[in-house]
Design a protein around this motif. Structure first.
Motif, PDB file in Angstrom:
ATOM      1  N   ARG A 152       0.830  -1.205   0.000  1.00 38.60           N
ATOM      2  CA  ARG A 152       0.000   0.000   0.000  1.00 38.60           C
ATOM      3  C   ARG A 152       0.868   1.260   0.000  1.00 38.60           C
ATOM      4  NH1 ARG A 152      -5.461  -0.664   0.617  1.00 38.60           N
ATOM      5  NH2 ARG A 152      -5.391   1.182  -0.677  1.00 38.60           N
ATOM      6  N   GLY A 153       0.452   2.212  -0.781  1.00 37.17           N
ATOM      7  CA  GLY A 153       1.215   3.459  -0.884  1.00 37.17           C
ATOM      8  C   GLY A 153       2.442   3.345  -1.774  1.00 37.17           C
ATOM      9  N   GLY A 154       2.543   2.220  -2.509  1.00 40.57           N
ATOM     10  CA  GLY A 154       3.762   1.910  -3.248  1.00 40.57           C
ATOM     11  C   GLY A 154       4.081   2.829  -4.414  1.00 40.57           C
ATOM     12  N   SER A 155       3.130   3.641  -4.848  1.00 37.71           N
ATOM     13  CA  SER A 155       3.430   4.542  -5.969  1.00 37.71           C
ATOM     14  C   SER A 155       4.519   5.544  -5.615  1.00 37.71           C
ATOM     15  CB  SER A 155       2.181   5.305  -6.407  1.00 37.71           C
ATOM     16  OG  SER A 155       1.211   4.403  -6.858  1.00 37.71           O
ATOM     17  N   ASP A 156       4.619   5.887  -4.336  1.00 41.59           N
ATOM     18  CA  ASP A 156       5.699   6.783  -3.921  1.00 41.59           C
ATOM     19  C   ASP A 156       7.049   6.137  -4.243  1.00 41.59           C
ATOM     20  OD1 ASP A 156       3.874   8.570  -2.809  1.00 41.59           O
ATOM     21  OD2 ASP A 156       3.978   7.643  -0.824  1.00 41.59           O
ATOM     22  N   THR A 157       7.143   4.847  -3.939  1.00 41.77           N
ATOM     23  CA  THR A 157       8.407   4.153  -4.184  1.00 41.77           C
ATOM     24  C   THR A 157       8.663   4.020  -5.685  1.00 41.77           C
ATOM     25  OG1 THR A 157       8.135   2.999  -2.098  1.00 41.77           O
ATOM     26  CG2 THR A 157       9.743   2.074  -3.620  1.00 41.77           C
ATOM     27  N   SER A 158       7.611   3.754  -6.464  1.00 42.65           N
ATOM     28  CA  SER A 158       7.783   3.721  -7.921  1.00 42.65           C
ATOM     29  C   SER A 158       8.381   5.025  -8.406  1.00 42.65           C
ATOM     30  CB  SER A 158       6.432   3.548  -8.639  1.00 42.65           C
ATOM     31  OG  SER A 158       5.714   2.460  -8.141  1.00 42.65           O
ATOM     32  N   ALA A 159       7.821   6.142  -7.923  1.00 42.15           N
ATOM     33  CA  ALA A 159       8.257   7.455  -8.406  1.00 42.15           C
ATOM     34  C   ALA A 159       9.716   7.704  -8.041  1.00 42.15           C
ATOM     35  CB  ALA A 159       7.368   8.552  -7.809  1.00 42.15           C
ATOM     36  N   VAL A 160      10.081   7.381  -6.813  1.00 45.64           N
ATOM     37  CA  VAL A 160      11.456   7.607  -6.374  1.00 45.64           C
ATOM     38  C   VAL A 160      12.418   6.713  -7.165  1.00 45.64           C
ATOM     39  CG1 VAL A 160      13.052   7.332  -4.433  1.00 45.64           C
ATOM     40  CG2 VAL A 160      10.843   8.453  -4.074  1.00 45.64           C
ATOM     41  N   ALA A 161      11.994   5.471  -7.408  1.00 43.79           N
ATOM     42  CA  ALA A 161      12.873   4.542  -8.133  1.00 43.79           C
ATOM     43  C   ALA A 161      13.083   5.025  -9.571  1.00 43.79           C
ATOM     44  CB  ALA A 161      12.269   3.138  -8.121  1.00 43.79           C
ATOM     45  N   ALA A 164      15.416   7.966  -9.491  1.00 47.27           N
ATOM     46  CA  ALA A 164      16.807   7.545  -9.286  1.00 47.27           C
ATOM     47  C   ALA A 164      17.391   7.004 -10.590  1.00 47.27           C
ATOM     48  CB  ALA A 164      16.883   6.487  -8.186  1.00 47.27           C
ATOM     49  N   ALA A 165      16.620   6.182 -11.282  1.00 47.38           N
ATOM     50  CA  ALA A 165      17.125   5.561 -12.508  1.00 47.38           C
ATOM     51  C   ALA A 165      17.400   6.601 -13.593  1.00 47.38           C
ATOM     52  CB  ALA A 165      16.128   4.525 -13.022  1.00 47.38           C
ATOM     53  N   ASP A 169      16.256  15.610 -11.411  1.00 50.32           N
ATOM     54  CA  ASP A 169      16.651  16.664 -10.476  1.00 50.32           C
ATOM     55  C   ASP A 169      15.829  16.612  -9.208  1.00 50.32           C
ATOM     56  OD1 ASP A 169      18.506  17.944 -12.275  1.00 50.32           O
ATOM     57  OD2 ASP A 169      16.721  18.380 -13.467  1.00 50.32           O
ATOM     58  N   VAL A 170      14.560  16.239  -9.363  1.00 51.43           N
ATOM     59  CA  VAL A 170      13.682  16.209  -8.198  1.00 51.43           C
ATOM     60  C   VAL A 170      12.553  15.221  -8.449  1.00 51.43           C
ATOM     61  CG1 VAL A 170      12.326  18.185  -9.020  1.00 51.43           C
ATOM     62  CG2 VAL A 170      12.324  17.662  -6.587  1.00 51.43           C
ATOM     63  N   GLU A 219      13.427   5.455   2.219  1.00 47.05           N
ATOM     64  CA  GLU A 219      14.691   4.709   2.299  1.00 47.05           C
ATOM     65  C   GLU A 219      15.376   4.705   0.938  1.00 47.05           C
ATOM     66  OE1 GLU A 219      13.369   1.445   5.682  1.00 47.05           O
ATOM     67  OE2 GLU A 219      13.227   0.943   3.566  1.00 47.05           O
ATOM     68  N   TYR A 220      14.568   4.446  -0.084  1.00 39.47           N
ATOM     69  CA  TYR A 220      15.101   4.380  -1.448  1.00 39.47           C
ATOM     70  C   TYR A 220      15.710   5.726  -1.834  1.00 39.47           C
ATOM     71  CZ  TYR A 220      15.241   2.169  -6.086  1.00 39.47           C
ATOM     72  OH  TYR A 220      15.642   1.577  -7.252  1.00 39.47           O
ATOM     73  N   ALA A 221      15.006   6.805  -1.509  1.00 39.44           N
ATOM     74  CA  ALA A 221      15.486   8.145  -1.859  1.00 39.44           C
ATOM     75  C   ALA A 221      16.783   8.460  -1.130  1.00 39.44           C
ATOM     76  CB  ALA A 221      14.426   9.188  -1.525  1.00 39.44           C
ATOM     77  N   ARG A 222      16.842   8.071   0.133  1.00 41.44           N
ATOM     78  CA  ARG A 222      18.062   8.332   0.902  1.00 41.44           C
ATOM     79  C   ARG A 222      19.232   7.527   0.330  1.00 41.44           C
ATOM     80  NH1 ARG A 222      18.353   6.649   7.076  1.00 41.44           N
ATOM     81  NH2 ARG A 222      18.072   4.686   6.001  1.00 41.44           N
ATOM     82  N   ASN A 223      18.968   6.267   0.016  1.00 44.83           N
ATOM     83  CA  ASN A 223      20.046   5.425  -0.495  1.00 44.83           C
ATOM     84  C   ASN A 223      20.535   5.867  -1.869  1.00 44.83           C
ATOM     85  OD1 ASN A 223      19.751   3.974   1.805  1.00 44.83           O
ATOM     86  ND2 ASN A 223      18.628   2.267   0.866  1.00 44.83           N
ATOM     87  N   HIS A 224      19.654   6.460  -2.662  1.00 47.97           N
ATOM     88  CA  HIS A 224      20.036   6.831  -4.021  1.00 47.97           C
ATOM     89  C   HIS A 224      20.180   8.337  -4.219  1.00 47.97           C
ATOM     90  CE1 HIS A 224      18.558   2.724  -4.507  1.00 47.97           C
ATOM     91  NE2 HIS A 224      19.320   2.661  -5.579  1.00 47.97           N
ATOM     92  N   GLY A 225      20.113   9.095  -3.134  1.00 48.76           N
ATOM     93  CA  GLY A 225      20.296  10.542  -3.231  1.00 48.76           C
ATOM     94  C   GLY A 225      19.243  11.245  -4.076  1.00 48.76           C
TER      95      GLY A 225
END
Ligand code: ASP
Ligand code: MG
Length: 423
Positions: A152-161, A164-165, A169-170, A219-225
């Motif tokens: 649940r809420g996984g679209s945030d992680t999709s967007a960050v991933a 990162a790829a 810029d943001v 976590e993903y955003a922190r790990n990938h800047g």
């Protein structure tokens, strides 16, 4: 300078035709300002909840693979519709499923982890001057080639991933509130919008019940800047930037009060006081893919006595947790009690690391309000108390005011009203 931007729109921001058109307009504005744009969308409004209900209507234990086939459709609908709306504004746009977008995950259905983003197709579409719409919350498993979803809420992680790829810029997270608040404005109308918040703080906030961002996305955003900007899809004003701790301007003692009413507690009685007892219990829960939050255990007071272990799990995982533990009954513990109606209130702030007395103040405030504390856990920047669920709002208000968290930037009446309506 214009660059690459990933824009993520949450469910309320694409809930109906008007809002999809509004999101399309916002995406096109960004494109017209010269940026290359990838938008990641959530399912519209309550679609995911409705799909879950549909599954429960036909099966008491829906198969996880089929559940992912079903749930992933919500985000596809949003993307296809938004692409159409963008076409009508005179721009090229193409929608992609998570799989088409190259989001590769592990094999765990309904809670998959992203292992790779193969963004060639997104890049090719951007090269052709298209705006790319990526269905959030989903990917494809690397071995089985099945559709998976990210929890649940996984679209945030999709967007960050994706951000990162692409080296964006943001990653802008568009939502129905102005940003990250010092408390839930539905409970504390004078809650303050935070201009910046550190990764560490927002991780603790998400983990302790704030509905801001999916925990894994942070976590993903922190790990990938990846730079995250949480902002309103209804207004232009800047929202909240999630930044590295050294970038935060000030380090207030306490940044936010969060709460949760969606956890359950399990207490195991008669746990042998011997090495390996806890390992056996939590191993069973890990095998069942349950995320355990707070754990409390004490050495038995009498020699040869047995210990009690209490811990909390998301309420939706209570059934699976009990099923995983039952086979251990008799040996690893004698009795299991569950408590579904659990409440938790937490205070978070990077400044508490270097200030003694914060815990004492929290307990004092709760005591003055006559709130009984059932369990306590801490991290260097968080103090959480499990309390009666009915007292949660009251406790949040008391702590927010005791630590003087409101102040400049407080919502106007109209905004408070809207925050209450939509949060
Ligand atoms: N639609 C999914 C959910 O409701 C994923 C998301 O919105 O991020 O959890
Ligand atoms: Mg969300």
């Amino acid at each position: 300078m214009p660059g690459m931007v990933v824009m993520k729109f949450g469910g309320t921001s694409v809930a109906d035709a008007e809002r999809i058109k509004r999101a399309a307009r916002r995406i096109v504005d960004k494109r017209e300002a010269g940026h290359r744009v990838v938008a990641v969308l959530s399912a519209r409004g309550k679609t995911t909840d409705e799909l879950i209900e549909m599954a429960e209507e036909v099966s008491s234990a829906p198969d996880p693979r089929e559940m992912d086939m079903l749930l992933s459709t919500g985000e596809r609908i949003s993307c296809a519709l938004c692409a159409m709306a963008i076409h009508d504004l005179g721009h090229r746009a193409i929608s992609l499923t998570g799989s088409q977008a190259g989001i590769v995950t592990d094999e765990s259905h309904t809670k998959a982890l992203i292992v790779d983003v193969r963004a060639e197709r997104i890049k090719a579409a951007l090269e052709e001057d298209s705006i790319v719409l990526v269905a959030g919350f989903q990917g494809v498993s690397s071995m089985g080639r099945d559709v998976t979803t990210l929890g649940r809420g996984g679209s945030d992680t999709s967007a960050v991933a994706v951000a990162a790829a692409l080296g964006a810029d943001v990653c802008e997270i568009y939502t129905d509130v102005l940003g990250v608040f010092s408390a839930d404005p539905r409970i504390v109308p004078e809650a303050r919008k935070l201009d910046t918040v550190s990764f560490e703080e927002v991780l603790e906030m998400a983990a302790s019940g704030a509905g801001v961002l999916q925990l894994r996305s942070i976590e993903y955003a922190r790990n990938h800047g990846v730079r995250i900007h949480c902002r309103s899809s209804f207004e232009d004003a800047p929202g909240t930037f999630v930044v590295a701790e050294e970038e935060t301007m000030e380090q207030p003692l306490i940044t936010a009060v969060t709460h949760s009413t969606s956890e359950a507690r399990i207490t195991l009685i008669g746990v042998p006081d011997a090495p390996g007892a806890a390992a056996r219990i939590f191993d069973a829960l890990a095998q069942a893919n349950v995320n355990v939050d707070m754990i409390v255990q004490n050495e038995p007071a009498s020699a040869g006595g047995r210990a009690e272990i209490s811990f909390t799990v998301p309420r939706e995982d209570l059934r699976v947790s009990c099923a995983a533990l039952e086979p251990l009954g008799g040996e690893a513990f004698t009795t299991m009690h569950t408590h579904e109606e659990m409440g938790k209130v937490s205070i978070i702030g990077a400044g508490m690391r270097s200030h003694p007395g914060v815990a004492a103040k929290v307990f004092g405030v709760l005591a003055n309000e006559g709130v009984n504390i059932e369990m306590i856990s801490t991290s260097p920047i968080k103090i959480s108390c499990v309390i009666d669920r009915d007292r949660v709002s009251h406790a949040v208000q008391a702590l927010h005011s005791a630590f003087e968290l409101s102040g400049e930037g407080t919502l106007g009446e109209e905004e408070t009203f809207r925050a209450r309506e939509t949060l």
